[in-house]
Design an enzyme around this catalytic site. Structure first.
Site, PDB file in Angstrom:
ATOM      1  N   PHE A  67      49.248  62.799  40.181  1.00 39.78           N
ATOM      2  CA  PHE A  67      49.552  61.710  41.101  1.00 39.78           C
ATOM      3  C   PHE A  67      48.778  60.467  40.664  1.00 39.78           C
ATOM      4  CE2 PHE A  67      49.716  59.150  44.898  1.00 39.78           C
ATOM      5  CZ  PHE A  67      51.056  59.306  45.241  1.00 39.78           C
ATOM      6  N   ASP A  76      60.126  60.156  39.049  1.00 39.99           N
ATOM      7  CA  ASP A  76      59.439  61.419  39.308  1.00 39.99           C
ATOM      8  C   ASP A  76      60.514  62.515  39.400  1.00 39.99           C
ATOM      9  OD1 ASP A  76      57.302  63.093  40.079  1.00 39.99           O
ATOM     10  OD2 ASP A  76      57.532  62.606  42.181  1.00 39.99           O
ATOM     11  N   LYS A 104      57.967  48.777  47.040  1.00 39.26           N
ATOM     12  CA  LYS A 104      57.007  47.777  46.639  1.00 39.26           C
ATOM     13  C   LYS A 104      56.458  48.076  45.243  1.00 39.26           C
ATOM     14  CE  LYS A 104      55.514  47.668  51.437  1.00 39.26           C
ATOM     15  NZ  LYS A 104      54.703  48.486  52.346  1.00 39.26           N
TER      16      LYS A 104
END
Ligand code: IMP
Ligand code: MG
Length: 174
Positions: free
Chosen positions: A150, A101, A41
């Site tokens: 993060f 990442d 998403k």
């Protein structure tokens, strides 16, 4: 656990950068049609903003692969949850991602898409955390390189929340 979000990249900074990438893609693909493949998403907010700023003809498709659970570390497990609706054969495909990442998700995905015979295959990511790379991935368009933190917002979540933030923020736990 209580957490708060600190702004890393403002809405204006993100918008301006997406505008620039849209212009670059429009130049690079002049005379062609681009087929944007959004990785759900997380990539969805970026895809919409980017697509609006591309001036060559655009078609869209969506796919979903699993990588992260509610943890903030990569599980390394990748599976296709939803495949593309349409064939990408002979199309000029740009994969639109929220973040690269470790590179595990993209490296797997790009190999799989390459096997389907697109005319060309490029990768466009809003964010890149180069320090975290485990598997090498060639990125053609990058919004921002960011430190190893993060982040949430603009499609990125922490436990499914914060995707709707119009900026990129760092999650702080205190
Ligand atoms: P990779 O396979 O490790 O490159 O993981 C990429 C996926 O992990 C992204 O598409 C995100 O869904 C998720 N991810 C990686 N870093 C973050 C982050 O800082 N915030 C939210 N999601 C992240
Ligand atoms: Mg993602």
């Amino acid at each position: 656990m209580a957490e708060r979000v600190e702004v890393l990249l403002s809405e204006k900074e993100v918008d301006e950068r997406i505008q620039a990438i849209g212009e670059q893609i429009s130049k690079d693909y002049a005379g062609k049609q681009v087929h944007l493949v959004c990785v759900l998403k997380g990539g969805s907010f970026f895809l919409c903003e980017l697509a609006k700023r591309i001036s060559v003809p655009v078609s869209l498709d969506f796919m979903s692969v699993s990588s992260y659970g509610s943890d903030t570390k990569s599980s390394g497990v990748i599976k296709i949850v939803k495949d593309l609706d349409d064939s990408i054969k002979d199309k000029d495909v740009i994969v639109v991602e929220d973040i690269v990442d470790s590179g595990r998700t993209l490296s797997y995905l790009l190999k799989m898409l390459q096997d389907r015979g697109p005319k060309s295959l490029a990768l466009c990511t809003l964010l890149d955390k180069p320090e975290r790379r485990v598997i090498d991935v060639e990125v053609n368009y990058t919004g921002f390189q960011i430190p190893d933190e993060f982040v949430v917002g603009y499609g990125l979540d922490y436990d499914q929340r914060y995707r709707n933030l119009p900026y990129i923020g760092i999650v702080k736990f205190d």
